[in-house]
Design a protein around this motif. Structure first.
Motif, PDB file in Angstrom:
ATOM      1  N   LYS A 174      -9.065   1.205  -2.084  1.00  0.00           N
ATOM      2  CA  LYS A 174      -9.220   1.631  -3.681  1.00  0.00           C
ATOM      3  C   LYS A 174      -9.613   3.244  -3.686  1.00  0.00           C
ATOM      4  N   GLU A 175      -9.869   3.741  -2.431  1.00  0.00           N
ATOM      5  CA  GLU A 175     -10.102   5.173  -2.589  1.00  0.00           C
ATOM      6  C   GLU A 175      -9.039   6.219  -2.105  1.00  0.00           C
ATOM      7  N   PHE A 176      -7.900   5.487  -1.952  1.00  0.00           N
ATOM      8  CA  PHE A 176      -6.570   6.386  -1.858  1.00  0.00           C
ATOM      9  C   PHE A 176      -5.725   6.210  -2.919  1.00  0.00           C
ATOM     10  N   ASN A 177      -4.915   7.297  -2.816  1.00  0.00           N
ATOM     11  CA  ASN A 177      -3.952   7.176  -4.001  1.00  0.00           C
ATOM     12  C   ASN A 177      -2.354   7.375  -3.451  1.00  0.00           C
ATOM     13  N   PHE A 178      -1.439   6.544  -3.930  1.00  0.00           N
ATOM     14  CA  PHE A 178      -0.335   6.635  -3.282  1.00  0.00           C
ATOM     15  C   PHE A 178       0.795   6.739  -4.528  1.00  0.00           C
ATOM     16  N   PRO A 179       1.168   7.623  -4.950  1.00  0.00           N
ATOM     17  CA  PRO A 179       2.229   7.818  -6.031  1.00  0.00           C
ATOM     18  C   PRO A 179       3.463   7.133  -5.990  1.00  0.00           C
ATOM     19  N   ALA A 195      -8.900   2.412  12.994  1.00  0.00           N
ATOM     20  CA  ALA A 195      -9.007   2.279  11.553  1.00  0.00           C
ATOM     21  C   ALA A 195      -8.954   0.997  11.102  1.00  0.00           C
ATOM     22  N   VAL A 196      -9.973   0.734  10.454  1.00  0.00           N
ATOM     23  CA  VAL A 196     -10.162  -0.723   9.826  1.00  0.00           C
ATOM     24  C   VAL A 196      -9.802  -0.763   8.490  1.00  0.00           C
ATOM     25  N   LEU A 197      -8.624  -1.447   8.027  1.00  0.00           N
ATOM     26  CA  LEU A 197      -8.203  -1.301   6.554  1.00  0.00           C
ATOM     27  C   LEU A 197      -8.440  -2.654   5.863  1.00  0.00           C
ATOM     28  N   GLY A 198      -9.027  -2.375   4.642  1.00  0.00           N
ATOM     29  CA  GLY A 198      -9.165  -3.369   3.732  1.00  0.00           C
ATOM     30  C   GLY A 198      -7.846  -3.743   3.302  1.00  0.00           C
ATOM     31  N   GLY A 199      -7.698  -4.728   2.453  1.00  0.00           N
ATOM     32  CA  GLY A 199      -6.317  -5.307   2.063  1.00  0.00           C
ATOM     33  C   GLY A 199      -6.122  -5.125   0.384  1.00  0.00           C
ATOM     34  N   THR A 200      -7.196  -5.062  -0.453  1.00  0.00           N
ATOM     35  CA  THR A 200      -7.078  -5.142  -1.774  1.00  0.00           C
ATOM     36  C   THR A 200      -7.709  -4.190  -2.633  1.00  0.00           C
ATOM     37  N   THR A 201      -7.481  -3.797  -3.983  1.00  0.00           N
ATOM     38  CA  THR A 201      -7.986  -2.745  -4.687  1.00  0.00           C
ATOM     39  C   THR A 201      -8.616  -3.680  -5.786  1.00  0.00           C
ATOM     40  N   ARG A 202      -8.437  -5.008  -5.721  1.00  0.00           N
ATOM     41  CA  ARG A 202      -9.099  -5.922  -6.898  1.00  0.00           C
ATOM     42  C   ARG A 202     -10.541  -5.701  -7.000  1.00  0.00           C
ATOM     43  N   GLU A 203     -11.125  -5.529  -8.356  1.00  0.00           N
ATOM     44  CA  GLU A 203     -12.208  -5.301  -8.680  1.00  0.00           C
ATOM     45  C   GLU A 203     -13.479  -6.224  -7.962  1.00  0.00           C
ATOM     46  N   GLN A 204     -13.086  -7.491  -8.330  1.00  0.00           N
ATOM     47  CA  GLN A 204     -14.052  -8.589  -7.817  1.00  0.00           C
ATOM     48  C   GLN A 204     -13.733  -9.028  -6.591  1.00  0.00           C
ATOM     49  N   SER A 232       0.943 -14.422   0.454  1.00  0.00           N
ATOM     50  CA  SER A 232       1.437 -13.317   1.246  1.00  0.00           C
ATOM     51  C   SER A 232       0.097 -12.418   1.037  1.00  0.00           C
ATOM     52  N   PHE A 233       0.412 -11.210   1.510  1.00  0.00           N
ATOM     53  CA  PHE A 233      -0.528 -10.290   1.407  1.00  0.00           C
ATOM     54  C   PHE A 233      -0.354  -9.113   0.145  1.00  0.00           C
ATOM     55  N   PRO A 234      -1.520  -8.519  -0.318  1.00  0.00           N
ATOM     56  CA  PRO A 234      -1.268  -7.889  -1.527  1.00  0.00           C
ATOM     57  C   PRO A 234      -0.415  -6.666  -1.586  1.00  0.00           C
ATOM     58  N   GLY A 235       0.196  -6.279  -3.032  1.00  0.00           N
ATOM     59  CA  GLY A 235       1.041  -5.227  -2.862  1.00  0.00           C
ATOM     60  C   GLY A 235       0.336  -3.766  -2.497  1.00  0.00           C
ATOM     61  N   SER A 236      -0.945  -3.747  -2.714  1.00  0.00           N
ATOM     62  CA  SER A 236      -1.538  -2.433  -2.650  1.00  0.00           C
ATOM     63  C   SER A 236      -1.739  -2.274  -1.079  1.00  0.00           C
ATOM     64  N   LEU A 237      -1.796  -3.175  -0.144  1.00  0.00           N
ATOM     65  CA  LEU A 237      -1.533  -3.120   1.311  1.00  0.00           C
ATOM     66  C   LEU A 237      -0.363  -2.773   1.710  1.00  0.00           C
ATOM     67  N   ASP A 241      -1.021   9.981   0.794  1.00  0.00           N
ATOM     68  CA  ASP A 241      -2.086  10.421   0.462  1.00  0.00           C
ATOM     69  C   ASP A 241      -2.446  11.339   1.748  1.00  0.00           C
ATOM     70  N   PRO A 242      -2.538  12.383   1.502  1.00  0.00           N
ATOM     71  CA  PRO A 242      -2.882  13.425   2.862  1.00  0.00           C
ATOM     72  C   PRO A 242      -4.209  12.730   3.592  1.00  0.00           C
ATOM     73  N   ARG A 243      -5.274  12.189   3.146  1.00  0.00           N
ATOM     74  CA  ARG A 243      -6.249  11.471   3.795  1.00  0.00           C
ATOM     75  C   ARG A 243      -5.991  10.524   4.725  1.00  0.00           C
ATOM     76  N   TYR A 244      -4.951   9.773   3.983  1.00  0.00           N
ATOM     77  CA  TYR A 244      -4.337   8.422   4.980  1.00  0.00           C
ATOM     78  C   TYR A 244      -3.650   8.847   5.857  1.00  0.00           C
ATOM     79  N   SER A 245      -2.630  10.069   5.643  1.00  0.00           N
ATOM     80  CA  SER A 245      -1.864  10.719   6.810  1.00  0.00           C
ATOM     81  C   SER A 245      -2.622  10.915   7.950  1.00  0.00           C
ATOM     82  N   GLU A 246      -3.888  11.837   7.736  1.00  0.00           N
ATOM     83  CA  GLU A 246      -4.661  12.206   8.705  1.00  0.00           C
ATOM     84  C   GLU A 246      -5.371  10.897   9.360  1.00  0.00           C
TER      85      GLU A 246
END
Ligand SMILES: Cc1cc2nc3c(=O)[nH]c(=O)nc-3n(C[C@H](O)[C@H](O)[C@H](O)COP(=O)(O)O)c2cc1C
Length: 187
Positions: free
Chosen positions: A45-50, A8-17, A83-88, A60-65
């Motif tokens: 950006k494509e996952f949701n973690f309430p 799994a290759v993880l991007g680190g941010t949801t920032r638009e730009q 540091s690294f982004p909060g979304s990561l 997010d069940p897709r990330y769990s899978e």
């Protein structure tokens, strides 16, 4: 014949730009050319973690899978305030057992000269706590905004060096992935 490894290759941010997503996609696309490897690209950006944490309602069940299936991880993080982004962090925090005894390679990206080295150094203690096994060297993308064309392809003057770096780092990641998969299945 050994089963393919899932990385799994993880991007680190949801920032638009965000520019670092180009480096993350490059890392993923490079991995997809390697024999015996299946790459899953994770765009945060494509996952949701309430909320926070790793309770069932915070996953997010897709990330769990994906994390359950993954034999190894490759995280490509930009540097935000040394540091690294909060979304990561939020995404990584949403799981725990799915990381245990699996290797992770790290890459940093920044718009300056340091290539996100401080983000990677900040990430190490956090991911060590998850049970991921951190490799001893990394890849860096300084001035990431100048490294890729509009299609996201790496510019020719950088290609040879980064292909060499990624060949070595993926070889190490795959070595640890096979070793630890074997261990998880047998021990
Ligand atoms: C909130 C924020 C903080 C940042 N802090 C740093 C920093 O501490 N060091 C650095 O080299 N670059 C910093 N940058 C610049 C990023 O390195 C730059 O935006 C680069 O393109 C990678 O991040 P990106 O994927 O969001 O574009 C920061 C950017 C943002 C949005």
């Amino acid at each position: 014949m050994e089963q393919p490894l899932t990385i799994a290759v993880l991007g680190g941010t949801t920032r638009e730009q965000r520019e670092s997503i180009k480096a993350a996609r490059y890392v993923a696309n490079f991995g997809a050319t390697l024999p015996g490897v299946d790459i899953i690209f994770v765009d945060p950006k494509e996952f949701n973690f309430p909320g926070d944490g790793n309770d069932p309602e915070g996953k997010d069940p897709r990330y769990s899978e994906i994390t359950s299936k993954a034999d190894a991880f490759f995280i490509v993080t930009p540097e935000y305030n040394h540091s690294f982004p909060g979304s990561l962090k939020r995404m990584l925090d949403s799981e725990l057992a799915n990381y245990n005894h699996k290797p992770v390679a790290l890459a940093g990206a920044s718009n300056g000269n340091w290539g996100g080295v401080r983000a990677v150094e900040a990430l190490v203690p956090a991911i060590r706590e998850t049970g991921l096994v951190v490799l001893s060297w990394d890849v860096y993308f300084p001035r990431v905004q100048d490294m890729f064309d509009s299609e996201g392809l790496i510019l020719p003057e950088f290609a040879e060096r980064y292909e060499g770096n990624l060949t070595k780092l993926y070889a190490e990641l795959i070595w640890f992935a096979r070793l630890l998969k074997n261990g998880r299945e047998r021990i």
